[in-house]
Every structure is written in structure tokens, then in C-alpha cells.
Design a protein around this motif. Structure first.
Motif, PDB file in Angstrom:
ATOM      1  N   HIS A 155     110.127  73.289  32.698  1.00 35.00           N
ATOM      2  CA  HIS A 155     109.275  72.945  31.547  1.00 35.00           C
ATOM      3  C   HIS A 155     109.179  71.434  31.347  1.00 35.00           C
ATOM      4  CE1 HIS A 155     107.970  76.739  29.893  1.00 35.00           C
ATOM      5  NE2 HIS A 155     109.203  77.246  29.977  1.00 35.00           N
ATOM      6  N   SER A 193     100.792  71.847  37.107  1.00 35.13           N
ATOM      7  CA  SER A 193     101.298  72.124  35.763  1.00 35.13           C
ATOM      8  C   SER A 193     101.341  73.627  35.517  1.00 35.13           C
ATOM      9  CB  SER A 193     100.402  71.466  34.706  1.00 35.13           C
ATOM     10  OG  SER A 193     100.381  70.083  34.876  1.00 35.13           O
ATOM     11  N   ASP A 194     100.279  74.291  35.941  1.00 32.21           N
ATOM     12  CA  ASP A 194     100.245  75.754  35.788  1.00 32.21           C
ATOM     13  C   ASP A 194     101.363  76.402  36.617  1.00 32.21           C
ATOM     14  OD1 ASP A 194      98.021  75.505  34.167  1.00 32.21           O
ATOM     15  OD2 ASP A 194      96.601  75.755  35.833  1.00 32.21           O
ATOM     16  N   TYR A 195     101.527  75.905  37.831  1.00 26.99           N
ATOM     17  CA  TYR A 195     102.584  76.440  38.699  1.00 26.99           C
ATOM     18  C   TYR A 195     103.944  76.298  38.022  1.00 26.99           C
ATOM     19  CZ  TYR A 195     105.942  76.594  42.556  1.00 26.99           C
ATOM     20  OH  TYR A 195     107.020  76.885  43.346  1.00 26.99           O
ATOM     21  N   LEU A 196     104.190  75.131  37.420  1.00 26.69           N
ATOM     22  CA  LEU A 196     105.502  74.870  36.823  1.00 26.69           C
ATOM     23  C   LEU A 196     105.747  75.756  35.604  1.00 26.69           C
ATOM     24  CD1 LEU A 196     105.547  70.987  37.244  1.00 26.69           C
ATOM     25  CD2 LEU A 196     106.962  72.652  38.469  1.00 26.69           C
ATOM     26  N   PHE A 197     104.671  76.083  34.882  1.00 25.18           N
ATOM     27  CA  PHE A 197     104.821  77.007  33.751  1.00 25.18           C
ATOM     28  C   PHE A 197     105.267  78.385  34.261  1.00 25.18           C
ATOM     29  CE2 PHE A 197     103.139  80.266  30.904  1.00 25.18           C
ATOM     30  CZ  PHE A 197     103.671  79.850  29.689  1.00 25.18           C
ATOM     31  N   ARG A 223     106.875  70.194  33.890  1.00 18.27           N
ATOM     32  CA  ARG A 223     105.486  70.522  33.534  1.00 18.27           C
ATOM     33  C   ARG A 223     104.922  69.487  32.560  1.00 18.27           C
ATOM     34  NH1 ARG A 223     103.810  72.741  29.119  1.00 18.27           N
ATOM     35  NH2 ARG A 223     105.878  73.465  28.523  1.00 18.27           N
ATOM     36  N   CYS A 265     104.286  66.328  34.359  1.00 17.47           N
ATOM     37  CA  CYS A 265     103.119  66.519  35.221  1.00 17.47           C
ATOM     38  C   CYS A 265     101.835  66.312  34.416  1.00 17.47           C
ATOM     39  CB  CYS A 265     103.167  67.926  35.822  1.00 17.47           C
ATOM     40  SG  CYS A 265     101.907  68.231  37.058  1.00 17.47           S
ATOM     41  N   ARG A 266     101.820  66.827  33.191  1.00 19.61           N
ATOM     42  CA  ARG A 266     100.639  66.636  32.328  1.00 19.61           C
ATOM     43  C   ARG A 266     100.448  65.161  31.978  1.00 19.61           C
ATOM     44  NH1 ARG A 266      97.143  70.492  33.199  1.00 19.61           N
ATOM     45  NH2 ARG A 266      97.834  72.568  32.582  1.00 19.61           N
TER      46      ARG A 266
END
Lengths: 189, 228
Positions: A126, A166-170, A129, A132-133
Motif C-alpha cells: 500500500h 498502482s492498480d497492480y500494487l492495490f 502504491r 507510485c501515484r
């Protein structure tokens, strides 16, 4: 071999394309975020349980991609140095989409917001993520100041990659909790 | 001018054989090695020489079109690696990996200034032998006896300035010779402007020149390769 050079002692650094810029330069902010993100992924891998060699390998491939991303961010538009770099293409983003789909197959459907956290590996995912954003936001600002076609195209590829990452990390955070036997912590409004 | 591209030269492992050793000074020698047929590189790149558990990086002196490879080695008497290369018999096999690095020539509208200390001259030899000629070269050495390759660079460089740090009194007898370090020459005599600086050699030189560029040649580019 000494790690320190002293060339940055006065607050400047050299880009891969050779320019001397302030360490507060937007380009340095952007690749600094990517470096931070990469380091967080290393921390995350360190907390994965044994028997997750495939997942570790997948994350290490992403870490390798992020070095290429950082190199792109350290090159000014139009520099001949860009010809030495590996492009970040739609294929990289597609690869992340495939990885997301595979992880999601292992997870229950999600209908509410989550509280970031759980197992320490999920917590790192998280944090990664969120960083990353931040990297993505900085690259968007870089793109806004770029009018060179080839450089714009490359930055667009980087933005797409960071958006997908970011989606992957979520999803990865949820997967980390699952393999550690922890449930998603839902937001109680 | 063609740009030398490193993108398609991914590092791999190779075997090579020592063909010849040529002493350039009391402590510096050139090694000629066989070139594996599949080994590709760009001028300015280096290879990682392997011996038992040790590894050392050396820039290549030769060009991508040469049939053999060559390195410039400083023999550190109490060192661990260079004495092995100093004593190795002709015909001995070694392994190396490479190529490595991005210290390659990048054409631009700004004048190119190559700054080397000691055996840091090596990548500039490969770059210049590959066809780059419009450059200024400052070569920092201790004494005039250390000025190997000066005949070549006097023919190819737009301006070649040997900088003698330990024997400034010898400088007057050498064409364009300067008695002092390369940084002092840059600071005192180099005309203001924006340049592409290529720095290869000791860490202290790279640090000092980089800081000098910030102060005295703003807008210039700096590319570096550190020799330890």
C-alpha cells in the motif's frame, strides 16, 4: 570502490543526458519517486513468505522495469542519450494487466473501500502504491512541460505503466493479506 | 557523426586469450587480447575482467571494427588484480563479461571537451579511433613520461593539452604543455562557454571538474566514468 563522488555537494546532480540540474528539479523529483517506489518493492519482497518464488520474480521484473523508467525520467527531451534507453511500451502495461487478472482470480470480489494495512507485506504494498501515484503525478507534470514528440510519447508510456502499476500494487496488497491468512480490512463509515 | 549505440550490446560472458603485452611507461602497459566473434561493444564501453573471485573493469582501447581487443592497465605493485595481468604469460586464457557502461560519444552542437587522468585516457582512445576528431583533450598525468598516446592525440584532437601535476617544470618543453592539474587549467585558461564535458579518471578529478563546470561553465553537459 567508493560510492561517494562529491559532485552533488552543492545541491546539483547530473542527469543521464548530461545536464547539471538542481536536486529540486521536477525531473529529479520524478525519478526520485521511482527510486523510492523501487526500494519499497524490495522491502515488500523481503516480507513475502517462502514458497512465493513466482511472485518474487514478478516483482523483481517490475523493479527492473522501474530502472528503465527512472532512466527515461533522467533524460531531457531530444537528447541523443535517449537512443540508449529501452522504451516503456504498451506491452509493459499489458504485462501488468495480465498479472493483475491472475492475482484477482485468487481474491474475493471487493465492494467497499479498504483500509490500507494488514500483514506487513501488504502494508508495504500500500505504501508503494501511494508512492507510485506520487511518481505518476510528477511525470504528468513533466509531460505538461514537454513539447518534443518522441519524449512525449515515452512519458505517456511511463504514465500508463505507473497507472497500471498502482492498480497492480492495490491487488498485490490484497493478495499478500490472503496468502498470510489475513482478511481485507473494510472501511466502516 | 554517427552516434555509438549501447542499447543492443547486452552484457554476456566470454573467453579470451592474451596475445601481447606492450609496456607504455614504467607502470602502465597495454594488453592485446583475442576478440570473441560474438562480442559487440560501443566505443567508450568497458569490460569486466575476471580472475578467481576477483573482477576489475577496464575500458577498451580498440574500436568495434578491430579484430582484437586491447586494455590499458596500471600496475599497482601491491594490488591484487593488476599484478596477475602483469605476470600472465602470453597465450593465457581469461574470462570477461561485458560490455558495460554508457560512456559513449553523443554528438551535439556544443564543443566536446575530454578530460582524463592517467589510464582514464582509454575510452577516449577508442572513441577517437572510431572517427571522432572535433574535441579538446586535457590529459592529466604526473610526469611527461606518463604521456602515452600523445602522438595519436596530437594528430586527432582539435586541441591536446597535457597537464603535468608532479613535474610542472617539464611542461614548457612540451607542445601545449601545462604545469599543473587539469582543474587548474580549466579554471585559469579555458574560455567561457557551454561545452559537453566527458570526464574519465580519478574520482577527485571528476568531483572537482564537475563542481567547476557548475560554477564556471553553466549550461554545459557532464558525462562521467570513474576509474578507481
Amino acid at each position: 570502490m567508493k560510492i561517494y563522488t562529491g559532485g552533488g555537494d552543492c545541491g546539483k546532480t547530473s542527469l543521464f543526458s548530461g545536464e547539471r540540474v538542481n536536486k529540486s528539479d521536477l525531473r529529479v523529483e520524478a525519478y526520485g519517486d521511482v527510486d523510492e517506489l523501487n526500494s519499497l518493492l524490495g522491502a515488500l519482497v523481503a516480507f513475502l513468505p517462502s514458497g512465493q518464488a513466482t511472485l518474487s520474480g514478478e516483482i523483481q521484473r517490475i523493479q527492473s522495469d522501474l530502472l528503465h523508467v527512472g532512466a527515461w525520467l533522467a533524460v531531457t527531451p531530444g537528447s541523443p542519450a535517449s537512443s540508449e534507453l529501452q522504451s516503456i511500451t504498451q506491452d509493459h502495461s499489458k504485462g501488468l494487466e495480465t498479472a493483475i487478472d491472475q492475482l484477482e482470480q485468487e481474491l474475493p470480489a471487493l465492494k467497499d473501500f479498504l483500509l490500507p494495512g494488514g500483514h506487513v507485506s501488504a502494508a508495504w504494498a500500500h505504501v508503494a502504491r501511494a508512492v507510485c501515484r506520487r511518481a505518476e503525478r510528477h511525470v504528468v507534470r513533466l509531460l505538461a512541460g514537454t513539447d518534443e514528440d518522441e519524449a512525449s510519447l515515452q512519458l505517456q508510456g511511463v504514465i500508463m505503466y505507473l497507472n497500471r502499476l498502482s492498480d497492480y500494487l492495490f491487488v498485490l496488497a490484497r493478495y499478500c493479506n490472503k496468502i498470510q491468512g489475513q482478511s481485507d480490512r473494510l472501511w466502516r463509515k | 557523426m554517427k552516434q555509438f549505440n549501447t542499447e543492443k550490446t547486452a552484457a554476456k560472458s566470454y573467453s579470451t586469450k592474451l596475445l601481447a603485452r606492450r609496456w607504455l611507461t614504467e607502470k602502465i602497459f597495454e594488453l592485446e587480447l583475442t576478440r570473441p566473434s560474438s562480442f559487440q561493444f560501443a566505443p567508450g564501453q568497458r569490460i569486466r575482467f575476471c580472475h578467481e573471485t576477483m573482477q576489475r573493469d577496464y575500458s577498451l582501447l580498440t574500436t568495434p571494427s578491430d579484430s582484437t581487443l586491447a586494455l590499458c592497465v596500471f600496475n599497482v605493485e601491491k594490488g591484487q588484480f593488476s599484478p596477475v595481468l602483469t605476470a600472465a604469460e602470453i597465450g593465457r586464457k581469461f574470462s570477461f563479461t561485458g560490455p558495460y557502461g554508457y560512456f559513449t560519444y553523443r554528438p551535439s552542437e556544443r564543443p566536446a571537451v575530454f578530460v582524463a587522468t592517467g589510464t582514464g585516457i582509454a575510452p577516449f582512445l577508442s572513441i577517437s579511433r572510431s572517427g571522432v576528431t572535433e574535441f579538446t583533450l586535457l590529459h592529466g598525468v604526473r610526469t611527461a613520461a606518463d604521456l602515452h598516446y600523445q602522438d595519436f592525440f596530437r594528430r586527432t584532437a582539435r586541441l591536446y593539452v597535457p597537464c603535468l601535476s608532479a613535474s610542472p617544470d617539464q611542461a614548457g618543453a612540451i607542445e601545449n604543455g601545462f604545469g599543473g592539474r587539469v582543474t587548474r587549467y580549466l579554471k585559469a585558461y579555458f574560455p567561457p562557454g557551454t561545452y559537453d564535458f566527458y570526464l574519465c579518471g580519478r574520482q577527485e578529478m571528476i568531483r572537482d571538474v564537475t563542481l567547476l563546470v557548475d560554477e564556471q561553465f553553466p549550461g554545459s553537459l557532464v558525462y562521467t566514468e570513474t576509474f578507481y
